[in-house]
Design an enzyme around this catalytic site. Structure first.
Site, PDB file in Angstrom:
ATOM      1  N   THR A  10      -5.756  13.918   2.551  1.00 51.91           N
ATOM      2  CA  THR A  10      -6.173  12.532   2.335  1.00 51.91           C
ATOM      3  C   THR A  10      -6.686  11.899   3.621  1.00 51.91           C
ATOM      4  O   THR A  10      -7.791  11.347   3.665  1.00 51.91           O
ATOM      5  CB  THR A  10      -4.987  11.712   1.786  1.00 51.91           C
ATOM      6  OG1 THR A  10      -4.559  12.295   0.554  1.00 51.91           O
ATOM      7  CG2 THR A  10      -5.396  10.269   1.536  1.00 51.91           C
ATOM      8  N   VAL A 126       1.911   4.581  12.954  1.00 50.74           N
ATOM      9  CA  VAL A 126       2.702   3.425  12.523  1.00 50.74           C
ATOM     10  C   VAL A 126       1.748   2.353  12.006  1.00 50.74           C
ATOM     11  O   VAL A 126       0.811   1.971  12.708  1.00 50.74           O
ATOM     12  CB  VAL A 126       3.537   2.830  13.679  1.00 50.74           C
ATOM     13  CG1 VAL A 126       4.345   1.630  13.183  1.00 50.74           C
ATOM     14  CG2 VAL A 126       4.455   3.875  14.287  1.00 50.74           C
ATOM     15  N   ILE A 130      -3.194  -0.940  10.795  1.00 53.36           N
ATOM     16  CA  ILE A 130      -2.776  -2.123  11.566  1.00 53.36           C
ATOM     17  C   ILE A 130      -2.665  -1.742  13.037  1.00 53.36           C
ATOM     18  O   ILE A 130      -1.910  -0.840  13.382  1.00 53.36           O
ATOM     19  CB  ILE A 130      -1.403  -2.650  11.093  1.00 53.36           C
ATOM     20  CG1 ILE A 130      -1.397  -2.918   9.593  1.00 53.36           C
ATOM     21  CG2 ILE A 130      -1.008  -3.904  11.856  1.00 53.36           C
ATOM     22  CD1 ILE A 130      -0.009  -3.195   9.030  1.00 53.36           C
ATOM     23  N   GLU A 184       4.632   9.537  -3.597  1.00 50.51           N
ATOM     24  CA  GLU A 184       4.475  10.969  -3.854  1.00 50.51           C
ATOM     25  C   GLU A 184       5.302  11.367  -5.071  1.00 50.51           C
ATOM     26  O   GLU A 184       6.179  10.633  -5.523  1.00 50.51           O
ATOM     27  CB  GLU A 184       4.966  11.766  -2.630  1.00 50.51           C
ATOM     28  CG  GLU A 184       4.260  11.431  -1.327  1.00 50.51           C
ATOM     29  CD  GLU A 184       2.840  11.963  -1.263  1.00 50.51           C
ATOM     30  OE1 GLU A 184       2.507  12.876  -2.067  1.00 50.51           O
ATOM     31  OE2 GLU A 184       2.067  11.467  -0.426  1.00 50.51           O
ATOM     32  N   ASP A 195      10.668   7.564   6.162  1.00 54.14           N
ATOM     33  CA  ASP A 195       9.355   7.222   6.718  1.00 54.14           C
ATOM     34  C   ASP A 195       9.462   6.026   7.653  1.00 54.14           C
ATOM     35  O   ASP A 195       8.945   6.042   8.777  1.00 54.14           O
ATOM     36  CB  ASP A 195       8.380   6.925   5.570  1.00 54.14           C
ATOM     37  CG  ASP A 195       7.016   6.466   6.049  1.00 54.14           C
ATOM     38  OD1 ASP A 195       6.232   7.312   6.479  1.00 54.14           O
ATOM     39  OD2 ASP A 195       6.745   5.254   6.001  1.00 54.14           O
ATOM     40  N   LYS A 199       8.981   5.609  11.995  1.00 57.10           N
ATOM     41  CA  LYS A 199       8.102   4.592  12.583  1.00 57.10           C
ATOM     42  C   LYS A 199       8.868   3.670  13.538  1.00 57.10           C
ATOM     43  O   LYS A 199       8.372   3.342  14.621  1.00 57.10           O
ATOM     44  CB  LYS A 199       7.444   3.775  11.465  1.00 57.10           C
ATOM     45  CG  LYS A 199       6.452   4.596  10.652  1.00 57.10           C
ATOM     46  CD  LYS A 199       5.976   3.837   9.414  1.00 57.10           C
ATOM     47  CE  LYS A 199       4.993   4.668   8.607  1.00 57.10           C
ATOM     48  NZ  LYS A 199       4.615   3.997   7.342  1.00 57.10           N
ATOM     49  N   GLY A 298      -2.843   4.498   3.344  1.00 55.90           N
ATOM     50  CA  GLY A 298      -4.084   4.659   2.601  1.00 55.90           C
ATOM     51  C   GLY A 298      -5.090   5.463   3.389  1.00 55.90           C
ATOM     52  O   GLY A 298      -5.076   5.490   4.626  1.00 55.90           O
TER      53      GLY A 298
END
Length: 413
Positions: A10, A126, A130, A184, A195, A199, A298
């Protein structure tokens, strides 16, 4: 300047898409010609418009001295670690979105990059698109960062938003997130908090100057949050968010770091971050609170950050002096039991008078109510105290036959 992309999933396909779409503009910003020379993947992509760039042989990339920047978007520890280390040692800068690798091996890889006068950049690890890594070590460099906290996982934030806004049970909201491609098939890394933990480790290391390992950070996901908890939060003007946070240790002591659901005011800066968006609050001694907001994951937002790092590598004349932290053996995070917090409790008993029992153990509390509340259920927020004290009091209640139905920290952000 030639570039190689390791991995064509992806994010990798997004990196290639963004690069070729904006190539002319990127070359202007870099001040030189740029091209992707290789795409490494074990799979076949015969119909891809860039099929001629594919290779299955990493050695071909490692040994090609014309490749100056490598984008590692494979994910996981291996072979990503071996590939990254090899590239850095051969004088190639590496950019990545691989939060797991940075959280486990970041200090080591930054040191290897420094030794070979190249860069290891990971803006995309992270917050997706952003900007947060570069602002922390450059724009906010004049500050001593006291605390950093945020909604660091878009999947869990989407699920909690559905529970809050639409009264959707956790399992239904998770199934919807999977259907929409936010979660997922195996959602454990998101819903169990792993996750977000990786981060906050990266952000803590960068903010406080020493490597922080995920194994040392208490991590709790959202799988135990119920619609009853959501309703009680609303009664005190709060929403439930999964918050990753880290705070500088007082007087040079261990830092505090944790990932866990929390009640926060629905009017606060993080309380208004909904759906798949992320929000990261940085508390500096000079700036006060600064908040970074946007889509935290994304294909294209993450690819944007990776390509941005490629441009920075192209412009760099050496190793970034500010992007670094010291290695650590671990054990530099205070235990959960030492954490001082207010706490929401939801209790059940048909034999114990809960308000009196709770008051005797905790003193003055803030009682909460919800529609449809059972006669044998009691919910409240207890005042701030160390978690080991809260644990001991809960154990006493359970010894009296009380059932703990819910427990969530209450934070001020």
């Amino acid at each position: 300047m030639n570039i190689a992309v390791l991995g064509y999933g992806t994010v990798g396909s997004g990196v290639v898409e963004v690069f070729f779409k904006n190539k002319a503009n990127l070359q202007k910003k870099a001040g030189q010609e740029l091209d992707i020379k290789y795409i490494l993947d074990l799979r076949e992509f015969p119909d891809d418009p860039h099929a001629a760039l594919f290779t299955k042989d990493f050695a071909q990339i490692a040994q090609d001295d014309s490749v100056k920047v490598v984008a590692e978007v494979i994910g996981g520890l291996e072979p990503a670690y071996t590939f990254t280390k090899t590239c850095l040692e051969r004088g190639k800068s590496v950019v990545t979105s691989n939060k797991e690798l940075v959280a486990q091996k970041g200090a080591e890889l930054l040191e290897i990059a420094r030794a070979h006068q190249v860069n290891y950049f990971f803006e995309a690890s992270v917050g997706g698109g952003i900007p947060i890594i570069r602002p922390l070590h450059m724009c906010l460099a004049a500050n001593s960062i006291d605390e950093i906290a945020g909604i660091l996982n878009g999947t869990t934030n989407f699920i909690l938003t559905k529970m809050i806004r639409e009264g959707m049970p956790f399992e239904t909201a998770l199934a919807l997130a999977q259907q929409l491609g936010y979660a997922e098939r195996n959602p454990a890394a998101d819903v169990e908090g792993q996750d977000a933990c990786r981060k906050i480790c990266i952000l803590a290391a960068l903010s406080f100057g020493e490597h922080v390992y995920p194994k040392d950070v208490y991590t709790e996901g959202i799988t135990k949050i119920t619609l009853e908890d959501v309703a009680y939060a609303a009664d005190c003007g709060c929403v439930i968010k999964l918050i990753g946070r880290a705070k500088r240790g007082e007087h040079g002591g261990k830092l505090s770091a944790m990932v866990a659901p929390a009640f926060i005011s629905h009017e606060s800066q993080l309380g208004t971050v909904d759906d798949v968006f992320n929000g990261i609050l940085v508390r500096g001694d000079a700036t006060g609170d600064v908040v970074f907001y946007g889509k935290g994951a994304g294909k294209l937002p993450t690819a944007s950050a990776v390509v941005g790092d490629i441009i920075d590598c192209a412009k760099a004349t050496g190793t970034s002096p500010s992007l670094r932290w010291n290695p650590s053996e671990g054990g530099n995070v205070a235990s959960r039991e030492e954490n001082v917090t207010r706490m929401y409790l939801r209790l059940q008993s048909d034999t114990v008078k809960l308000p009196q029992a709770v008051g005797k153990l905790f003193g003055e509390v803030h009682t909460l109510n919800r529609a449809g509340q059972a006669a044998d259920e009691y919910a409240c927020i207890i005042s701030e105290r160390p978690e080991h004290e809260i644990d001991a009091a809960i154990a006493k209640l359970e010894g009296m036959g009380v059932t703990l139905m819910g427990k969530v920290r209450v934070l001020d952000y």
